[in-house]
Write an enzyme that holds these catalytic residues in place. Structure first.
Site, PDB file in Angstrom:
ATOM      1  N   LYS A 290      43.042  49.321  44.807  1.00 64.30           N
ATOM      2  CA  LYS A 290      44.062  48.380  45.307  1.00 64.30           C
ATOM      3  C   LYS A 290      43.394  47.288  46.145  1.00 64.30           C
ATOM      4  O   LYS A 290      43.728  46.110  46.037  1.00 64.30           O
ATOM      5  CB  LYS A 290      45.122  49.137  46.120  1.00 64.30           C
ATOM      6  CG  LYS A 290      46.044  49.992  45.247  1.00 64.30           C
ATOM      7  CD  LYS A 290      46.922  50.962  46.029  1.00 64.30           C
ATOM      8  CE  LYS A 290      47.694  51.868  45.060  1.00 64.30           C
ATOM      9  NZ  LYS A 290      48.517  52.896  45.726  1.00 64.30           N
TER      10      LYS A 290
ATOM     11  N   GLN B 234      49.939  55.518  51.345  1.00 68.46           N
ATOM     12  CA  GLN B 234      49.479  56.248  50.164  1.00 68.46           C
ATOM     13  C   GLN B 234      49.949  57.704  50.236  1.00 68.46           C
ATOM     14  O   GLN B 234      49.771  58.380  51.252  1.00 68.46           O
ATOM     15  CB  GLN B 234      47.943  56.173  50.075  1.00 68.46           C
ATOM     16  CG  GLN B 234      47.368  56.762  48.800  1.00 68.46           C
ATOM     17  CD  GLN B 234      47.749  56.005  47.529  1.00 68.46           C
ATOM     18  OE1 GLN B 234      47.923  54.790  47.557  1.00 68.46           O
ATOM     19  NE2 GLN B 234      47.885  56.705  46.432  1.00 68.46           N
TER      20      GLN B 234
ATOM     21  N   ASP C 228      56.274  49.398  47.767  1.00 66.53           N
ATOM     22  CA  ASP C 228      56.309  50.570  46.883  1.00 66.53           C
ATOM     23  C   ASP C 228      57.729  50.878  46.413  1.00 66.53           C
ATOM     24  O   ASP C 228      57.914  51.659  45.477  1.00 66.53           O
ATOM     25  CB  ASP C 228      55.787  51.807  47.635  1.00 66.53           C
ATOM     26  CG  ASP C 228      54.390  52.217  47.209  1.00 66.53           C
ATOM     27  OD1 ASP C 228      54.029  51.964  46.054  1.00 66.53           O
ATOM     28  OD2 ASP C 228      53.675  52.793  48.047  1.00 66.53           O
TER      29      ASP C 228
HETATM   30  N1  GUN Z   1      50.563  58.140  45.096  1.00 64.97           N
HETATM   31  C1  GUN Z   1      50.584  58.145  43.744  1.00 64.97           C
HETATM   32  N2  GUN Z   1      51.163  57.020  43.285  1.00 64.97           N
HETATM   33  C2  GUN Z   1      51.504  56.292  44.367  1.00 64.97           C
HETATM   34  C3  GUN Z   1      52.128  55.019  44.535  1.00 64.97           C
HETATM   35  O1  GUN Z   1      52.521  54.329  43.587  1.00 64.97           O
HETATM   36  N3  GUN Z   1      52.294  54.620  45.813  1.00 64.97           N
HETATM   37  C4  GUN Z   1      51.903  55.361  46.873  1.00 64.97           C
HETATM   38  N4  GUN Z   1      52.121  54.877  48.084  1.00 64.97           N
HETATM   39  N5  GUN Z   1      51.331  56.537  46.754  1.00 64.97           N
HETATM   40  C5  GUN Z   1      51.139  56.998  45.499  1.00 64.97           C
END
Ligand code: GUN
Length: 296
Positions: free
Chosen positions: A51, A95, A120
């Site tokens: 990211k 996350q 998100d």
């Molecule tokens: N863990 C697995 N996929 C995601 C996601 O799309 N966003 C976040 N914040 N954590 C994750």
């Protein structure tokens, strides 16, 4: 046909890059994304690293907060509240999963994120808006699936979409998107999960089969109708002594067995994964524009 998420993600990022450079000039600052990683989950570390790199590529300012597993809920709350109030941050991503055994309440933490910065789309008010078809942030992986199908002009309207997996991150929001009254959706949607009976009878009815159950190779050839479109959301690490890292990535679909049957299929890696990152950047830009009341 292979649905190449890498190529589509790249083209979205190229478009975003030029839009971001215009926006940055106009506003006097770049869109900003804060990513919080608690603990040392190796997969999460890899995602957060990807990211950050993507932000740098397209000109989003990334602010990374990597803290120890024992950081504690009180400090995490203070961090989120600080990021909510910062003018230079448009998106906040916590996350998941949070490490177990340290007393973190994941739902409580997600609810603390300012919904207007919730790129998100995990805040309950944004989840509600998604299901009502109101403007909001769509969770990045479901959003990526929709965009990938759109890009390859896979018809969805009136077709039977079967989603295997009911997670808050993928299965449920994706069902909400496919049900929207829109030409890119208007699907008949079935959601199945680990307790569903006669699973293969249901998956065989799918025109579009989405595998989002988190088990390597779960979807086998006998579960797929010949000619179906197969979207594999899974990213699983399996031990591979011949691989340099000691593991390789496989999806939730047994690709070798299913690909010859499918009319279109996403590979792992290189399918939905890169799309998730593109949509995160896209949501961050959307948040920036909303916060500046720019037209979009
Ligand atoms: N863990 C697995 N996929 C995601 C996601 O799309 N966003 C976040 N914040 N954590 C994750």
């Amino acid at each position: 046909m292979i649905l190449d998420g890498q190529v589509v993600s790249q083209s979205i990022q190229t478009r975003l890059q030029s839009e971001i450079s215009e926006l940055t000039e106009r506003a006097g600052r770049a869109p900003g994304l804060a990513v919080i990683l608690v603990g040392e989950n190796p997969a999460s570390q890899a995602y957060v690293g990807m990211k950050k790199k993507a932000c740098e590529r397209v000109g989003v300012a990334s602010f990374e907060f990597r803290v120890d597993a024992d950081y504690g809920e009180d400090k995490l709350i203070a961090l989120i509240e600080n990021l909510n109030s910062r003018e230079d941050i448009d998106g906040i991503l916590l996350q998941l999963p949070l490490p177990l055994g340290y007393g973190y309440d994941e739902d409580k933490m997600l609810q603390l994120i300012d919904p207007s910065k919730d790129v998100d789309g995990f805040h309950p008010s944004n989840v509600g808006k998604l299901f009502l078809g109101l403007p909001t942030f769509w969770p990045c992986t479901p959003y990526g699936v929709i965009e990938l199908l759109k890009c390859y002009q896979i018809p969805v309207e009136g077709r039977h979409v079967v989603i295997v997996g009911r997670s808050h991150i993928v299965g449920k929001p994706l069902a909400g998107l496919f049900l929207q009254k829109a030409s890119w959706a208007n699907a008949t949607v079935t959601v199945c999960h680990s307790k569903s009976q006669n699973l293969s009878e249901i998956t065989k009815q799918a025109d579009i089969l989405i595998a989002a159950i988190g088990q390597p190779g779960f979807v086998t050839a006998d579960m797929v109708r010949p000619g179906a479109v197969v979207v594999d959301v899974g990213i699983n690490r399996v031990v591979d002594v011949e691989a340099s890292r000691g593991y390789r990535l496989v999806g939730d679909v047994n690709y070798e067995a299913v690909a010859p049957l499918a009319s279109a299929i996403t590979p792992v890696p290189g399918g939905v994964g890169p799309m998730t990152i593109a949509m995160l950047l896209s949501n961050t830009v959307l948040s920036f524009k909303r916060r500046h009341s720019y037209e979009f």
